[in-house]
Design a protein around this motif. Structure first.
Motif, PDB file in Angstrom:
ATOM      1  N   LEU A  23       0.863  -1.176   0.000  1.00 56.22           N
ATOM      2  CA  LEU A  23       0.000   0.000   0.000  1.00 56.22           C
ATOM      3  C   LEU A  23       0.903   1.229   0.000  1.00 56.22           C
ATOM      4  O   LEU A  23       1.614   1.488   0.978  1.00 56.22           O
ATOM      5  CB  LEU A  23      -0.898  -0.017   1.233  1.00 56.22           C
ATOM      6  N   ILE A  25       1.234   5.116   0.160  1.00 52.00           N
ATOM      7  CA  ILE A  25       0.388   6.179   0.694  1.00 52.00           C
ATOM      8  C   ILE A  25       1.018   7.538   0.422  1.00 52.00           C
ATOM      9  O   ILE A  25       2.084   7.858   0.950  1.00 52.00           O
ATOM     10  CB  ILE A  25       0.165   5.991   2.204  1.00 52.00           C
ATOM     11  N   ILE A  66      -7.028   6.000   1.893  1.00 46.57           N
ATOM     12  CA  ILE A  66      -6.369   4.850   2.519  1.00 46.57           C
ATOM     13  C   ILE A  66      -7.379   3.725   2.746  1.00 46.57           C
ATOM     14  O   ILE A  66      -7.081   2.552   2.502  1.00 46.57           O
ATOM     15  CB  ILE A  66      -5.697   5.264   3.840  1.00 46.57           C
ATOM     16  N   VAL A  70      -7.023  -0.054   1.258  1.00 42.77           N
ATOM     17  CA  VAL A  70      -7.073  -1.277   2.067  1.00 42.77           C
ATOM     18  C   VAL A  70      -8.189  -2.189   1.561  1.00 42.77           C
ATOM     19  O   VAL A  70      -8.006  -3.414   1.429  1.00 42.77           O
ATOM     20  CB  VAL A  70      -7.264  -0.935   3.555  1.00 42.77           C
ATOM     21  N   SER A  82       2.064  -4.611   3.396  1.00 40.48           N
ATOM     22  CA  SER A  82       3.025  -3.585   3.795  1.00 40.48           C
ATOM     23  C   SER A  82       2.420  -2.227   3.455  1.00 40.48           C
ATOM     24  O   SER A  82       1.747  -2.083   2.437  1.00 40.48           O
ATOM     25  CB  SER A  82       4.349  -3.759   3.054  1.00 40.48           C
ATOM     26  N   ALA A  83       2.666  -1.237   4.300  1.00 36.49           N
ATOM     27  CA  ALA A  83       2.193   0.122   4.048  1.00 36.49           C
ATOM     28  C   ALA A  83       3.378   1.060   4.129  1.00 36.49           C
ATOM     29  O   ALA A  83       4.091   1.088   5.135  1.00 36.49           O
ATOM     30  CB  ALA A  83       1.123   0.512   5.065  1.00 36.49           C
ATOM     31  N   LEU A 102      -4.877   3.538   9.391  1.00 32.40           N
ATOM     32  CA  LEU A 102      -4.661   2.096   9.357  1.00 32.40           C
ATOM     33  C   LEU A 102      -5.341   1.414  10.544  1.00 32.40           C
ATOM     34  O   LEU A 102      -5.862   0.293  10.423  1.00 32.40           O
ATOM     35  CB  LEU A 102      -3.162   1.793   9.338  1.00 32.40           C
ATOM     36  N   PHE A 114      -1.052  -5.327   9.149  1.00 29.81           N
ATOM     37  CA  PHE A 114      -0.217  -4.511   8.286  1.00 29.81           C
ATOM     38  C   PHE A 114       1.106  -4.182   8.955  1.00 29.81           C
ATOM     39  O   PHE A 114       1.236  -4.159  10.171  1.00 29.81           O
ATOM     40  CB  PHE A 114      -0.939  -3.239   7.834  1.00 29.81           C
ATOM     41  N   TYR A 116       3.986  -1.340   8.884  1.00 27.26           N
ATOM     42  CA  TYR A 116       4.146   0.053   8.486  1.00 27.26           C
ATOM     43  C   TYR A 116       5.622   0.398   8.346  1.00 27.26           C
ATOM     44  O   TYR A 116       6.416   0.205   9.261  1.00 27.26           O
ATOM     45  CB  TYR A 116       3.481   0.945   9.523  1.00 27.26           C
ATOM     46  N   HIS A 314      -1.169  -2.970  13.530  1.00 28.88           N
ATOM     47  CA  HIS A 314      -0.007  -2.644  12.716  1.00 28.88           C
ATOM     48  C   HIS A 314       1.222  -2.835  13.568  1.00 28.88           C
ATOM     49  O   HIS A 314       1.197  -2.688  14.765  1.00 28.88           O
ATOM     50  CB  HIS A 314      -0.072  -1.219  12.146  1.00 28.88           C
TER      51      HIS A 314
END
Length: 344
Positions: A23, A25, A66, A70, A82-83, A102, A114, A116, A314
């Protein structure tokens, strides 16, 4: 095919340890070109390694959001992702706003896990990219008057933040870029939020009586603020015609950024993310009740890649075995977010 396209297509990325979806962002902008450039960046990054989906989304001002990003991963059958924040420095958006979103996604999708990752930060490859760009201004039609660097001031323009940690990193990056460069000086200013602002930056730059001022907008992609920098620089040139004013463009889609993005993705997958938390006012507010005294053994090491199975969902590095008592500042996420949001 442009030379930039060839450069991007020639980038060789190291392999990923795992095929976890990513992901990406971005901050978000109302500027259509800026929005599209971010989407193009995500497309270019995925094209270099299509082994897992790269899903672009934005924190604010535009979509997809976001939450929508997701949802797209969930719809494709993924429950772990993964973000990565596509941001230059770690400020409120990175430390709080994105993780808040998130957390909200985890409340909607309890099965979601997730990991981060880290912002771009102060990276040698970015420094080298800017040094190369500045070198191109030394001669030819970019410097028809052949003005020496010793008669030139670099005006380094950051976005501006309410987070002193992020603003301090802008000064550090500018200083590292200036070291050994031969320029008369580097002046730091901001286009918003904090001071000194761009107009004051020009005032301070002229105190050195330069023959030339090079404006360096420290932005990833274009947008309303970058266009404002160009506009103010043009107005300054008209007001002070005896000084040559050159305004560089924003970074854009560069091989160095794509390589750095892969580094950030790999360290996220391996759980090797390390961030500076000692100066993080959000951490201090969370564990020290805003009084600036952080309780020990908090474990807020930002090792985002580890899976702790805690309430956040996360891997933000929080050790919930706090030694400062039984109170868990993250037990009530809504209360935690409300308290941190009030941090000045």
């Amino acid at each position: 095919m442009t030379s930039q396209t060839r450069d991007i297509q020639s980038v060789k990325l190291p392999p990923l340890p795992m095929k976890r979806p990513l992901l990406l962002i971005g901050h978000g902008t109302r500027n259509a070109q800026g929005r599209q450039t971010f989407l193009d960046f995500a497309t270019a990054y995925e094209a270099l390694d299509p082994s897992r989906p790269v899903v672009p989304c934005f924190l604010e001002l535009t979509g997809p959001t976001i939450q929508e990003g997701v949802d797209r991963c969930i719809e494709q059958g993924y429950t772990e992702l993964s973000a990565l924040p596509v941001l230059l420095f770690a400020a409120r958006h990175n430390k709080f706003d994105i993780t808040n979103e998130l957390d909200r996604a985890r409340e909607r999708h309890p099965q979601l896990k997730f990991h981060y990752g880290r912002h771009f930060g102060i990276a040698p490859s970015i420094l080298q990219m800017w040094r190369s760009r500045l070198a191109q201004l030394d001669s030819g039609d970019r410097n028809p008057q052949q003005i020496e660097r010793s008669d030139t001031v670099v005006l380094f323009v950051g976005r501006g933040s309410s987070d002193p940690d992020a603003n301090g990193d802008v000064y550090k990056m500018a200083r590292m870029l200036w070291e050994g460069s031969g320029y008369k000086n580097v002046e730091v200013c901001f286009i918003g939020i904090t001071h000194p602002r761009l107009e004051e930056g020009f005032d301070r730059a002229r105190l050195f009586q330069p023959k030339r001022i090079i404006v360096l907008p420290y932005f990833l992609f274009t947008g309303v603020l970058v266009e404002k920098i160009f506009h103010i620089s043009a107005a300054q040139q008209a007001q002070y015609p005896d000084i040559s004013i050159t305004c560089l463009p924003e970074m854009g889609i560069q091989p160095e950024l794509l390589q750095l993005m892969r580094d950030r993705e790999i360290e996220t997958q391996l759980g090797e993310v390390q961030m500076n938390c000692e100066a993080c006012k959000f951490r201090l507010a969370a564990v020290g009740n805003g009084n600036g005294h952080a309780h020990h053994h908090h474990g807020h090491d930002h090792s985002h890649g580890h899976s702790h199975g805690h309430d956040h969902g996360h891997s933000h590095g929080h050790d919930h075995g706090h030694s400062h008592g039984s109170e868990d500042p993250y037990a009530d996420l809504s209360a935690y977010h409300d308290r941190i949001w009030q941090t000045p």
